[in-house]
Scaffold this active site. Sequence first.
Site, mmCIF file in Angstrom:
data_model
loop_
_atom_site.group_PDB
_atom_site.id
_atom_site.type_symbol
_atom_site.label_atom_id
_atom_site.label_comp_id
_atom_site.label_asym_id
_atom_site.label_seq_id
_atom_site.Cartn_x
_atom_site.Cartn_y
_atom_site.Cartn_z
ATOM 1 N N HIS A 95 0.824 -1.213 0.000
ATOM 2 C CA HIS A 95 0.000 0.000 0.000
ATOM 3 C C HIS A 95 0.858 1.263 0.000
ATOM 4 O O HIS A 95 2.018 1.256 0.424
ATOM 5 C CB HIS A 95 -0.942 -0.003 1.196
ATOM 6 C CG HIS A 95 -2.059 -0.996 1.063
ATOM 7 N ND1 HIS A 95 -3.090 -1.075 1.961
ATOM 8 C CD2 HIS A 95 -2.317 -1.937 0.117
ATOM 9 C CE1 HIS A 95 -3.932 -2.027 1.592
ATOM 10 N NE2 HIS A 95 -3.476 -2.570 0.469
ATOM 11 N N GLU A 137 0.751 3.950 1.834
ATOM 12 C CA GLU A 137 1.207 4.406 3.152
ATOM 13 C C GLU A 137 2.458 3.643 3.585
ATOM 14 O O GLU A 137 3.422 4.246 4.081
ATOM 15 C CB GLU A 137 0.104 4.205 4.203
ATOM 16 C CG GLU A 137 -1.181 4.917 3.888
ATOM 17 C CD GLU A 137 -2.185 4.072 3.101
ATOM 18 O OE1 GLU A 137 -3.397 4.314 3.280
ATOM 19 O OE2 GLU A 137 -1.786 3.190 2.319
ATOM 20 N N CYS A 193 -6.206 1.536 5.450
ATOM 21 C CA CYS A 193 -6.771 0.281 5.946
ATOM 22 C C CYS A 193 -6.229 0.024 7.359
ATOM 23 O O CYS A 193 -5.343 0.735 7.835
ATOM 24 C CB CYS A 193 -6.396 -0.873 5.010
ATOM 25 S SG CYS A 193 -4.650 -1.345 5.074
#
Length: 160
Positions: free
Chosen positions: A76, A78, A101
């Site tokens: 992801h 991030e 998430c």
Amino acid sequence: MRKDFITWDQYFMGVAKLSSLRSKDPSTQVGACIINQDKRIVGIGYNGLPQGCDDQIFPWANDGEYVETKYPYVVHAEANAILNATTNLKNSSIYVTLFPCNECTKLIIQSGIKEIIFESNKYQDSKEHQAAVRMLKASGVKYRQIEVGELKYETIHQAI
């Protein structure tokens, strides 16, 4: 003095959005931009495969047999921004185009980031979102949603 310049939120979310354009994911492109307390960019990332994994060989499907979907393989935005960081992230902020998430939320909290600024929250009804919010509240990490929309070319062009 010019009055039509972009705000800090627009600027850093713009960097996150620009980063998302590097994603090869056909359905969801996410970008992230981490800034320190001095409003300096210290990390950027987008969702994509780990280094060395060929984008042409690994699957990008959303459904089907788990190992034939993108989910076990994609890192992801991030996580990539945190891994790409050039300094300690204590008390920094992360701009992300999609609310994190629960797994990325854990990384954000552990890295010392104290604020999440996000644009989209399309999974707000999911259990993963509920878990993320619960951890953010417990850890004292703030989060807020902003609407940047499309930055007009005229504004960008004048800023150059």
